[in-house]
Motif scaffolding. Structure first.
Motif, short mmCIF file in Angstrom:
data_model
loop_
_atom_site.label_atom_id
_atom_site.label_comp_id
_atom_site.label_asym_id
_atom_site.label_seq_id
_atom_site.Cartn_x
_atom_site.Cartn_y
_atom_site.Cartn_z
N THR A 294 43.08 24.91 26.41
CA THR A 294 42.24 25.48 27.47
C THR A 294 43.09 25.99 28.62
OG1 THR A 294 40.40 24.00 26.92
CG2 THR A 294 40.38 25.00 29.11
N ALA A 295 44.09 25.19 29.01
CA ALA A 295 44.96 25.59 30.11
C ALA A 295 45.76 26.84 29.75
CB ALA A 295 45.90 24.45 30.47
N THR B 169 43.52 29.90 29.90
CA THR B 169 43.22 30.26 31.28
C THR B 169 44.41 30.97 31.93
OG1 THR B 169 41.72 28.38 31.52
CG2 THR B 169 42.57 29.36 33.54
N ARG B 170 45.60 30.42 31.72
CA ARG B 170 46.79 31.03 32.30
C ARG B 170 47.10 32.36 31.64
NH1 ARG B 170 50.67 25.60 32.44
NH2 ARG B 170 49.31 24.36 33.81
N VAL C 154 45.17 34.65 30.76
CA VAL C 154 44.36 35.74 31.32
C VAL C 154 45.17 36.49 32.38
CG1 VAL C 154 42.32 36.27 32.70
CG2 VAL C 154 42.16 34.64 30.82
#
Length: 212
Positions: A144-145, A148-149, A151
């Protein structure tokens, strides 16, 4: 920091926080950070495609990276002699971790290719054209991290945010070339992460001093 000179490698898949940690470790002591292969290469296009389609393609890319590694070794040696420590943004273990992960995703003969790759890397180490870290700090970020990064980094190949790629990449470090490897939670409190990394570096320097 007391003890013997120490070579520290920061590892992890893209956007796991390597550059941030390397900078925070290096700045207070004036240590040099040797950039990753892409940023040291005179022509990054010669390093090959991230997602190789054959064992031969993987080994050709490895050979290209080892040419860049010779320059990284030169920079690391100079920094180590001057400062007593140096930080590598990725190391020769990255080359094998990437090869392993891509091989798994592509259904290639991973054991055979890794064996051939290790021979090439061992030859480079013996020739003094490759750096073996004294300590590797491996940043582990959750899928997930990473997503997100990722993007914020549309220029980075999507392969590097694939959770399967990350899992295979990180799994390689169960038995790396580096003699010491510590896994760090990339999502931990930044101050705690920095403290843990500094403690590991100090302990490694102390161990090296005792062995000298």
């Amino acid at each position: 920091m007391g003890g013997s000179p120490v070579i520290i490698a920061i590892e992890g898949v893209s956007c796991s926080g390597k550059t941030t940690l390397a900078t925070r470790l290096a700045d207070p002591f004036g240590w040099q950070v040797v950039p990753c292969y892409y940023h040291v290469a005179a022509d990054p296009g010669l390093l090959g495609e991230p997602l190789a389609t054959s064992e031969d393609e993987q080994l050709a890319a490895l050979t290209a990276h080892l040419l860049v590694e010779a320059e990284r070794r030169h920079r690391a040696d100079a920094a180590l002699a001057r400062d007593g420590a140096v930080i590598l943004d990725r190391s020769i273990d990255t080359l094998l971790a990437h090869l392993t992960a891509v091989g798994q995703l592509q259904g290639l003969d991973v054991p055979a290719t890794v064996s051939r790759a290790r021979t090439l890397i061992d030859q480079a180490v013996s020739a003094g054209t490759a750096v073996v870290p004294d300590l590797t700090l491996l940043l582990i970020a959750t899928p997930t991290a990473l997503a997100t990064r990722g993007v914020t980094r549309p220029d980075v190949p999507r392969l590097y945010y694939d959770p399967n790629f990350a899992a295979h990449f990180n799994q390689y470090f169960a038995d790396p070339i580096s003699p010491r490897c510590m896994r760090l939670d990339a999502n931990a409190d930044p101050a705690a992460l920095l403290s843990t990394a500094r403690t590991a570096i100090s302990r490694t320097a102390g161990i090296l001093a005792e062995e000298a």
